[in-house]
Scaffold this motif. Structure first.
Motif, mmCIF file in Angstrom:
data_model
loop_
_atom_site.group_PDB
_atom_site.id
_atom_site.type_symbol
_atom_site.label_atom_id
_atom_site.label_comp_id
_atom_site.label_asym_id
_atom_site.label_seq_id
_atom_site.Cartn_x
_atom_site.Cartn_y
_atom_site.Cartn_z
ATOM 1 N N THR A 108 -0.253 13.103 -5.510
ATOM 2 C CA THR A 108 -0.846 13.536 -6.771
ATOM 3 C C THR A 108 -0.512 15.005 -7.035
ATOM 4 O OG1 THR A 108 -2.624 11.930 -6.469
ATOM 5 C CG2 THR A 108 -3.029 13.720 -8.031
ATOM 6 N N GLU A 109 -0.634 15.805 -5.998
ATOM 7 C CA GLU A 109 -0.302 17.234 -6.163
ATOM 8 C C GLU A 109 1.177 17.439 -6.498
ATOM 9 O OE1 GLU A 109 -1.706 19.136 -2.624
ATOM 10 O OE2 GLU A 109 -3.808 18.831 -3.199
ATOM 11 N N MET A 110 2.018 16.613 -5.893
ATOM 12 C CA MET A 110 3.461 16.685 -6.176
ATOM 13 C C MET A 110 3.798 16.156 -7.566
ATOM 14 S SD MET A 110 5.045 14.951 -2.735
ATOM 15 C CE MET A 110 6.700 14.831 -3.463
ATOM 16 N N GLY A 111 2.886 15.368 -8.142
ATOM 17 C CA GLY A 111 3.210 14.713 -9.403
ATOM 18 C C GLY A 111 4.216 13.593 -9.222
ATOM 19 N N GLY A 136 0.797 -1.218 0.000
ATOM 20 C CA GLY A 136 0.000 0.000 0.000
ATOM 21 C C GLY A 136 0.831 1.269 0.000
ATOM 22 N N VAL A 137 0.163 2.369 -0.302
ATOM 23 C CA VAL A 137 0.769 3.692 -0.288
ATOM 24 C C VAL A 137 -0.236 4.634 0.378
ATOM 25 C CG1 VAL A 137 -0.143 4.275 -2.566
ATOM 26 C CG2 VAL A 137 1.919 5.409 -1.788
ATOM 27 N N ARG A 138 0.234 5.757 0.924
ATOM 28 C CA ARG A 138 -0.694 6.709 1.533
ATOM 29 C C ARG A 138 -0.313 8.143 1.185
ATOM 30 N NH1 ARG A 138 0.419 6.188 8.036
ATOM 31 N NH2 ARG A 138 2.610 6.781 8.041
ATOM 32 N N ASP A 139 -1.090 9.078 1.691
ATOM 33 C CA ASP A 139 -0.919 10.498 1.331
ATOM 34 C C ASP A 139 -1.086 10.672 -0.170
ATOM 35 O OD1 ASP A 139 -0.256 10.992 4.015
ATOM 36 O OD2 ASP A 139 1.891 10.779 3.649
ATOM 37 N N VAL A 140 -2.022 9.951 -0.751
ATOM 38 C CA VAL A 140 -2.100 9.952 -2.211
ATOM 39 C C VAL A 140 -2.532 11.305 -2.768
ATOM 40 C CG1 VAL A 140 -2.414 7.466 -2.439
ATOM 41 C CG2 VAL A 140 -4.426 8.947 -2.253
ATOM 42 N N ARG A 141 -3.270 12.091 -2.000
ATOM 43 C CA ARG A 141 -3.608 13.425 -2.496
ATOM 44 C C ARG A 141 -2.353 14.276 -2.613
ATOM 45 N NH1 ARG A 141 -8.288 17.427 -0.124
ATOM 46 N NH2 ARG A 141 -6.716 17.882 1.457
ATOM 47 N N ASP A 142 -1.483 14.207 -1.610
ATOM 48 C CA ASP A 142 -0.228 14.955 -1.667
ATOM 49 C C ASP A 142 0.653 14.456 -2.815
ATOM 50 O OD1 ASP A 142 -0.919 16.408 0.647
ATOM 51 O OD2 ASP A 142 -0.161 14.808 1.927
#
Lengths: 224, 224, 224, 224, 224, 224
Positions: free
Chosen positions: C123-126, C115-121
């Protein structure tokens, strides 16, 4: 029983088909008595499509997409390809070249109980696909299957010419002979829902709108 | 034990709830000692939401959404519906009409260990849902369940009034009595992470920042 | 055999790597004879990325991300982290702090059979990630693993320095010694496909373009 | 379309049915052209059964086994119950009381795309069941379904009166009109296999027995 | 909240516990209102066991079985170990050495939402286990968890001292305060079923025995 | 890279192989540092087998078992077939005829990351199989694969001639060069465990036997 291509299939008329697309899967599924839904593991490769069309069915061996080429010749404008492998498969049967070819014949999309690839290209083309998975794994062209025979796809029985309705909620099959009747019922549901939506938005409770309180009390619901 | 609606439940204060939403699921989960996370198969129907609210729980029979209507009457502004079927189910319990009704009462979203439908409408409304699947399959209104009783939802124990925090990383339950304490810890973590992020962005290694080299050598890590 | 960090690994040259990224996973996979594909359950956290890079591999205990910090020190610009837990795990090994640190060293993305987390961050970071799931569940730093050893990740064997190609269709591993040869074959396929795409778009059928009719008849395909 | 009980269904003759049982699922499935197999997730509750019978079908709501009682009245000696829920369900629809009742009418077993319970009792009774899972979760009796209508069960289309063949390898449906023909083909396969088995047991290679060497060389197989 | 061992827990009396074992999971689950069932993916490592006991619970990190040793010291005769990892895990936490130690203290079996190993030895010892899977993958002893705290195991909430009932149908949790009451109701169901079983075996139909015909007609069931 | 049959492969000596079989999967897996285990979804078709042998590997297209015939010619007494499809597949590649042929050459069993059929016959013959599923679905003979090339099977890398160890706990691969060393370590573990088992059976606690109390206290474990 494989190795057959049925060329002349009956289709519903496009006005009916387009009407069903407009109603959407959830309404159509309700309208026809909650039958014909494919399993929810079929997902669109991108959000926001809402289509309907006549099923051109493909019964294909696992990992072999030869029959897709055969089926494309049978496509008419307004059709949707429905691919059902004869045993569970996740390979990518379909990509941008096949989509280009299918789109050139007026195909509206693909339903496949297996994998699809080139999804970025398909998304850019606006060619919608509902699939079991996305996989770059290619297929071969070695064995025959059949085109326009009855299939079971993701748990739903599909006859060639049945109306396929697909949107973000999933995929529903409307048997061709019932299409007009189902459309009428679906449109009636829609009209009915518009009123309800307004009353619910205004704060009226479903308990009152649907007159549920008495029945619930009778069943024994207790407030504490 | 079913057929009960508990009307008065305690809720955390909204400032605490909103603070937890701001911290997000990963931080809140760490802050409360890595407990209370729902299973990762619960996924948002669209990306980018980050909400928190007080749990109004529903224990519902499989394929029966009658209790959702009952629960909506219990909603207050800032609440989140949490639906746990009593046996595994993928049906679409909830769609745009129920969302309209819930939103009219200030409900912030839905967590459901089953299916949801009308996802295009819900996305347009901005009504966020975390669900096990998306399915157009409707439900009936035949059997009682309960509202605002303790439930297990997607592997997490939820008491009515607990704080639900949900974002793209998943869903976490903060027991109401611990909410303020967890918020304080979560905010402390956030402050701490800001500094670290800047140092890591500048090229400092975690091995140095967290002083890991000595411990790793002691454990026997060998560089070759 | 754990507790080892291999520091000097051979890498393919960046021009080859970037050429493979441009071809994409489906073409590269075909070009190298349909091997090296990871299982399709690995999915990107956001759509639209297409990357390639040199594999820096991590064999990590379940629920323990200590070795990720160790691996980041080994990263060079153009590398991709490949994390393979030693037993099935869904925990979130990697979030925005690690991504910040990896990106600072020129890392192009992460492939993780967990798994991975902080996916919104992220995504924003690219910062693109292909993972088995998204989970806020954190990990510990208690046990050693290894960095830059051969691993099996999501069904594919990966040696450190192999070229990882990843896009919306999945993840494919090109063994480093074959990278230049595979690139040549992939580019030949691309050139070939451009012509075909135009002919198919113009309405020519695959049956004719690929001269399939005779072989199908010989196999016994019947039109009815 | 639910709420219907079809009372008069055609059945294959028992000699044909029993012949199919003797051949077993793998042989029958081959003999009819590799169609009609249910998904392999259906497993027998105990090993060693090999049965065939006429399908008495049940389309049942999720979590509601009322129609099973209705269907039992329609059973004749030699029949097999086939239960297909209208949406995915793992509840235990069937236990020792229903098995006692079905067995009293000569029912040979149960195929169910859902759960079963009291499996120890069913094993002791020698009442074979192929199910999706084993679950003690009970069901209700609140909604109508239908008996002896066409259903899709675990991926296979089943019409009432079709022959169900089930053993440790799974479950296969033989459409009633084809039953005698399929039996003849299955028996021919069996005879053919007896000879081959003896030759293979004596050490002859399949490569020689099936004369594969030339074709393999022609395809390009290389020995190194 | 981890790192705690609760030493004094209340247990139900053994006569009640043994009575519940005799009734079995399906009957007990019905008797307590269809709650407390663990997910059906938990399966026994061998068929035919039927046990009940007091839950000694373990909240364990993924891949770490240290707390099992701690929990064994807390076991009394008649107890059952219940292991719930804090995140999804398939490792083999428990094998023949731990079973030998647990059995020496009178432990009746193990329920684990993860893997188990040495299953041939456990079968020969007659030490029953219900697990998510069988896996030879070992675990470490590096992190603390807790013993005799409330856990959620395979979808069911378990408090230490609750009665665990397990047989071939699955695993059900009876909250300790309700154990005697549930036993009484379960025994009443059993008595009732004995009579019904005899009548059904004699050929009486459930439709008549349960007087369903009138209700079905009223609901609109049609015979054709 | 497909279409190759490697004829001369190195094998471990039979005494080592048989020694590893005697130790069993769990012990061998521990002895070689917890690597090489196949995924736990591979299950034996019947309980109680414990075998080891030299891997004769097959890389096969999905749904195509032609290479199995080719591989059987390469079998020597003491070998085990390892079949890895090149994409996910559940078809029944192997049945009683192939087992008869393989057994005639001294093959000890089959490991397959796909389906198997004729399991009743295989059970009666005593030919053990570990498979992903049981399926009557047959395969074709249309495409080449390879024999005795490195494969990834159910998550484990396998080189031809590696030692395969399989029992009720799963399947473990011991690289041939390490076989003798791993056997020595496995036997040492076994000797060590015999003593421990006796002490645990006598009631000594693991906490004391392994001297864990001090470390646990130091870590902060609290008894309440």
């Amino acid at each position: 029983m494989s190795g057959v291509v049925v060329q002349n299939i009956a289709r519903a008329d496009l006005a009916t088909i387009d009407g069903l697309a407009h109603c959407g899967v959830a309404t159509v599924h309700e309208a026809q008595g909650r039958i014909g839904l494919m399993a929810p593991y079929l997902r669109p490769i991108y959000a926001g499509s809402r289509i309907a069309g006549s099923a051109v069915t493909i019964s294909a061996p696992p990992g072999d997409n030869w029959m897709v080429h055969v089926a494309i010749e049978q496509l008419q404008a307004g059709d949707i390809l429905v691919i059902a492998p004869t045993s569970p498969c996740e390979d990518g049967y379909f990509g941008d070249l096949l989509a280009t070819s299918a789109a050139a014949r007026g195909c509206r999309g693909l339903i496949i109980n297996a994998g699809v690839r080139d999804v970025r290209d398909l998304t850019e083309m606006g060619f919608p696909v509902w699939s079991k998975c996305i996989s770059a794994q290619g297929t071969i062209k070695a064995s025959l299957g059949s085109v326009n025979v009855p299939v079971v796809c993701a748990g739903a029985a599909v006859h060639p010419g049945d109306v396929v309705v697909a949107d973000d909620d999933g995929v529903c099959i409307v048997p061709r002979p019932h299409a007009a009747d189902v459309l009428a019922k679906a449109q009636a549901r829609e009209a009915n829902e518009t009123t309800k939506r307004a009353r619910l938005a205004a704060g009226e409770l479903g308990l009152d709108l649907y007159k549920m309180r008495e029945k619930l009390a009778e069943m024994g619901l207790k407030y504490g």
